[in-house]
Scaffold this motif. Sequence first.
Motif, PDB file in Angstrom:
ATOM      1  N   ALA A  33       0.834  -1.203   0.000  1.00  0.00           N
ATOM      2  CA  ALA A  33       0.000   0.000   0.000  1.00  0.00           C
ATOM      3  C   ALA A  33       0.870   1.256   0.000  1.00  0.00           C
ATOM      4  N   VAL A  34       1.921   1.245   0.816  1.00  0.00           N
ATOM      5  CA  VAL A  34       2.835   2.390   0.867  1.00  0.00           C
ATOM      6  C   VAL A  34       3.498   2.584  -0.485  1.00  0.00           C
ATOM      7  N   ARG A  35       3.988   1.490  -1.052  1.00  0.00           N
ATOM      8  CA  ARG A  35       4.656   1.574  -2.360  1.00  0.00           C
ATOM      9  C   ARG A  35       3.744   2.165  -3.412  1.00  0.00           C
ATOM     10  N   ASP A  36       2.559   1.619  -3.549  1.00  0.00           N
ATOM     11  CA  ASP A  36       1.666   2.084  -4.613  1.00  0.00           C
ATOM     12  C   ASP A  36       1.233   3.525  -4.392  1.00  0.00           C
ATOM     13  N   PHE A  37       0.995   3.896  -3.122  1.00  0.00           N
ATOM     14  CA  PHE A  37       0.561   5.272  -2.863  1.00  0.00           C
ATOM     15  C   PHE A  37       1.670   6.264  -3.234  1.00  0.00           C
ATOM     16  N   ASP A  47      -4.832   7.770  -9.710  1.00  0.00           N
ATOM     17  CA  ASP A  47      -5.771   6.650  -9.534  1.00  0.00           C
ATOM     18  C   ASP A  47      -5.108   5.539  -8.724  1.00  0.00           C
ATOM     19  N   LEU A  48      -3.854   5.250  -9.049  1.00  0.00           N
ATOM     20  CA  LEU A  48      -3.118   4.219  -8.309  1.00  0.00           C
ATOM     21  C   LEU A  48      -2.994   4.605  -6.848  1.00  0.00           C
ATOM     22  N   ALA A  49      -2.608   5.880  -6.606  1.00  0.00           N
ATOM     23  CA  ALA A  49      -2.434   6.329  -5.228  1.00  0.00           C
ATOM     24  C   ALA A  49      -3.760   6.312  -4.470  1.00  0.00           C
ATOM     25  N   ALA A  50      -4.832   6.828  -5.094  1.00  0.00           N
ATOM     26  CA  ALA A  50      -6.127   6.910  -4.421  1.00  0.00           C
ATOM     27  C   ALA A  50      -6.660   5.527  -4.088  1.00  0.00           C
ATOM     28  N   GLY A  51      -6.381   4.559  -4.947  1.00  0.00           N
ATOM     29  CA  GLY A  51      -6.859   3.200  -4.712  1.00  0.00           C
ATOM     30  C   GLY A  51      -6.234   2.544  -3.505  1.00  0.00           C
ATOM     31  N   ARG A  52      -5.164   3.082  -2.998  1.00  0.00           N
ATOM     32  CA  ARG A  52      -4.491   2.523  -1.825  1.00  0.00           C
ATOM     33  C   ARG A  52      -4.847   3.281  -0.550  1.00  0.00           C
ATOM     34  N   THR A  53      -5.893   4.128  -0.604  1.00  0.00           N
ATOM     35  CA  THR A  53      -6.333   4.844   0.590  1.00  0.00           C
ATOM     36  C   THR A  53      -7.762   4.418   0.926  1.00  0.00           C
ATOM     37  N   ASP A  54      -8.188   4.819   2.114  1.00  0.00           N
ATOM     38  CA  ASP A  54      -9.580   4.532   2.503  1.00  0.00           C
ATOM     39  C   ASP A  54     -10.486   5.727   2.237  1.00  0.00           C
ATOM     40  N   GLY A  55      -9.953   6.743   1.567  1.00  0.00           N
ATOM     41  CA  GLY A  55     -10.741   7.939   1.308  1.00  0.00           C
ATOM     42  C   GLY A  55     -11.513   7.865   0.009  1.00  0.00           C
ATOM     43  N   PRO A 114      -0.275   6.811   8.053  1.00  0.00           N
ATOM     44  CA  PRO A 114      -0.937   5.839   8.942  1.00  0.00           C
ATOM     45  C   PRO A 114      -1.723   4.845   8.082  1.00  0.00           C
ATOM     46  N   LEU A 115      -1.669   3.597   8.417  1.00  0.00           N
ATOM     47  CA  LEU A 115      -2.378   2.562   7.656  1.00  0.00           C
ATOM     48  C   LEU A 115      -3.187   1.692   8.608  1.00  0.00           C
ATOM     49  N   HIS A 116      -4.231   1.064   8.068  1.00  0.00           N
ATOM     50  CA  HIS A 116      -5.014   0.098   8.829  1.00  0.00           C
ATOM     51  C   HIS A 116      -5.624  -0.904   7.856  1.00  0.00           C
ATOM     52  N   LEU A 117      -6.089  -1.996   8.406  1.00  0.00           N
ATOM     53  CA  LEU A 117      -6.693  -3.034   7.580  1.00  0.00           C
ATOM     54  C   LEU A 117      -8.172  -2.739   7.355  1.00  0.00           C
ATOM     55  N   VAL A 118      -8.571  -2.784   6.082  1.00  0.00           N
ATOM     56  CA  VAL A 118      -9.974  -2.596   5.701  1.00  0.00           C
ATOM     57  C   VAL A 118     -10.388  -3.834   4.917  1.00  0.00           C
ATOM     58  N   ASP A 119     -11.236  -4.666   5.522  1.00  0.00           N
ATOM     59  CA  ASP A 119     -11.660  -5.929   4.894  1.00  0.00           C
ATOM     60  C   ASP A 119     -10.450  -6.753   4.475  1.00  0.00           C
ATOM     61  N   GLY A 120      -9.449  -6.780   5.360  1.00  0.00           N
ATOM     62  CA  GLY A 120      -8.273  -7.614   5.115  1.00  0.00           C
ATOM     63  C   GLY A 120      -7.245  -7.004   4.179  1.00  0.00           C
ATOM     64  N   VAL A 121      -7.477  -5.753   3.732  1.00  0.00           N
ATOM     65  CA  VAL A 121      -6.540  -5.085   2.812  1.00  0.00           C
ATOM     66  C   VAL A 121      -5.987  -3.844   3.494  1.00  0.00           C
ATOM     67  N   TRP A 122      -4.655  -3.690   3.400  1.00  0.00           N
ATOM     68  CA  TRP A 122      -4.032  -2.511   4.011  1.00  0.00           C
ATOM     69  C   TRP A 122      -4.345  -1.256   3.198  1.00  0.00           C
ATOM     70  N   LYS A 123      -4.790  -0.210   3.928  1.00  0.00           N
ATOM     71  CA  LYS A 123      -5.133   1.056   3.291  1.00  0.00           C
ATOM     72  C   LYS A 123      -4.464   2.213   4.056  1.00  0.00           C
ATOM     73  N   VAL A 124      -4.077   3.232   3.289  1.00  0.00           N
ATOM     74  CA  VAL A 124      -3.594   4.460   3.916  1.00  0.00           C
ATOM     75  C   VAL A 124      -4.804   5.188   4.487  1.00  0.00           C
ATOM     76  N   ARG A 125      -4.722   5.535   5.780  1.00  0.00           N
ATOM     77  CA  ARG A 125      -5.820   6.248   6.421  1.00  0.00           C
ATOM     78  C   ARG A 125      -5.767   7.704   5.925  1.00  0.00           C
ATOM     79  N   TRP A 126      -6.722   8.063   5.072  1.00  0.00           N
ATOM     80  CA  TRP A 126      -6.635   9.361   4.378  1.00  0.00           C
ATOM     81  C   TRP A 126      -6.995  10.547   5.270  1.00  0.00           C
ATOM     82  N   SER A 127      -6.160  11.578   5.186  1.00  0.00           N
ATOM     83  CA  SER A 127      -6.429  12.896   5.764  1.00  0.00           C
ATOM     84  C   SER A 127      -5.401  13.846   5.140  1.00  0.00           C
ATOM     85  N   PRO A 128      -5.610  15.156   5.185  1.00  0.00           N
ATOM     86  CA  PRO A 128      -4.630  16.080   4.611  1.00  0.00           C
ATOM     87  C   PRO A 128      -3.231  15.919   5.201  1.00  0.00           C
TER      88      PRO A 128
END
Length: 618
Positions: A33-37, A47-55, A114-128
């Motif tokens: 997730a970090v790599r792709d973001f 699109d690649l970066a956004a897909g690795r966030t929960d936002g 910051p990252l967390h698991l969302v349905d078993g997939v790691w996501k960047v916790r989105w905020s500014p």
Amino acid sequence: MTRARRTLAATVTLAVAATTLTGCFEESSPHEAVRDFLVGWQSEDYDLAAGRTDGDAAKVRKALADAKQELDAASFRFRITGISVEGEQSQADFHAEVDLGENNPLWQYEGVLPLHLVDGVWKVRWSPSVLHPQLKEGQRFAVDTEPVPRQPVLDRAGDPLQSDTVLYVAGVHPAALGDRAEEVVAQLSEITGYAQDRLLSRVRSSPPDKFVQLVTFGRTRYLSMRPKLEAIDGIEVEPQEQPVNPDAPRQIVGSVSALTPETEQKLGGPQRAGDSVGRNGLQQAYQDYLTGSTQTKVITLDLKSGRQAALLEEWPGRRNVSVKTTIDRAAQTSAEEAVADTGTSALVAVQADTGQILAVAAKGMHQERDALAGKFPAGTAFSIVAADALLKRGVSPKQRLACPQERTVGGAKFVQVGQATGTSTSATFQQHFAKGCVTALASLARRVSADDLANSARAYGVEKPWRLPLRSFSGTLPSLSGDADKAKAIAGQNVEVSPLGMALVAGAVASGTWRPPLLVTEPKALDPAGDPLPATQPSPVPVDPKVRTALTAMMRAGAAGSPAQAGKGKVYGVTAAAGGQQSWFVGWQGDVAVAVLAKNYNAAAVAGSFFAGLGSTP
């Protein structure tokens, strides 16, 4: 380096960055997730970066694109510095490098994902704060710049060698444009030729209430563009006084023009809209010193108030400085007046005991290309240098010589133009030197060796590696293979010199030491390519005291009764023919040494006018 090249460099390094970010990842983990973001953010694959966030994907894409525009960034580069995992939570630390363009310093900061698991997939916790730890909701980035006015070129007394001229700067207040920024910038781009995306980036990266300078005009171009500018709702024009109108010596000081799309692209330096650009002379050679670089701050802005929320980084920019020259206002005025009545002439005056250039004037010639860097036949003016070698070889100033109308030396024929003094040995070497008798001087070729002449030439600066921040020429003496070549050298027929070089020759005899020329005392001088000159110029060379005594008497005889002796005070020098209706006067009065080259005009008369004017100047 231009912005286009910086962006290309960033693209090339992306492949390296991507390899670094992916090199050791073998299983699903926060690393992916970090790599792709970060790769998506860096490569503008939002699109690649956004897909690795929960936002919200659209919101994330816009935030990343806006960040680039708000910073007016040429590129982003990232490096992961650490990743930690604790259960379903993770944190990635990264180092960011942002190229702010315009040759501003690289902005570097440490970021946190910051990252967390969302349905078993790691996501960047989105905020500014993902973009920067100090960026909060309701805020955006901005770049606050403060262009510094151009500094002047100064004379030796510290007074400006140019006067202020009004330039016209077109710009906008972003807050007043609202959502019309793109429309306004497009219209300005169409009539000025500046790239629309560059103008728009400057507007969107600036604080909303600040006047953003976009395009600079000189008076003539502004008056022609004024109706079109006034037709663009939102464009404002501010007149700005800048020290750009050169005083004498105009071609040495140089001219200045407003920044154009072409010059901005070519320079790629600290220049921005509102700046002026040196086109030639010292204004061009010291462009980056005179303009300095823009003061820059990276800040966050509150979207509601438009006020600064936080200062993230600031750079004062390189301090711009005045360029102090050795030009003496009184000497320059006298020099300008002395050449005014001539058709074609150049005059260079130096301070004899320092080599400092006091004045450069020209009529029908160019002050830099001809007076400093011109390559002209030395004629019998070179007999000053030749006399140094002859006197060292024991030739007495009292030795009697014939001055026939014609003479052949080593197979080379010499003709005395004008009245010869006869074939009898009734006149001395000193008298023939003073009158510039070519046939008498050439007859002394057998009394010196080629090395003698070459050594004296070097001692007086000929072919020495001295340089100025402007073009200059130290002279050339060819290889001398026999009596004919030596005779031609004594008569100055195979020697090329510049007026500056000959003024230094006169200064050497006047002061007792040859010194390299000096035009700029502050800051450190540059060569024409903009590179620093060598730390050391050629060392001063003392003139043999006995030789100097004899030469002083010979040059006093050369000036006595000539037009050079027009005012008060003793003048020393020689008047010499150089072919093509050109004549030289090389000499001095007091501590001011001068060389004058004139065509179809008596060079000694120009020197006399200069000395007379200098003596009457308060």
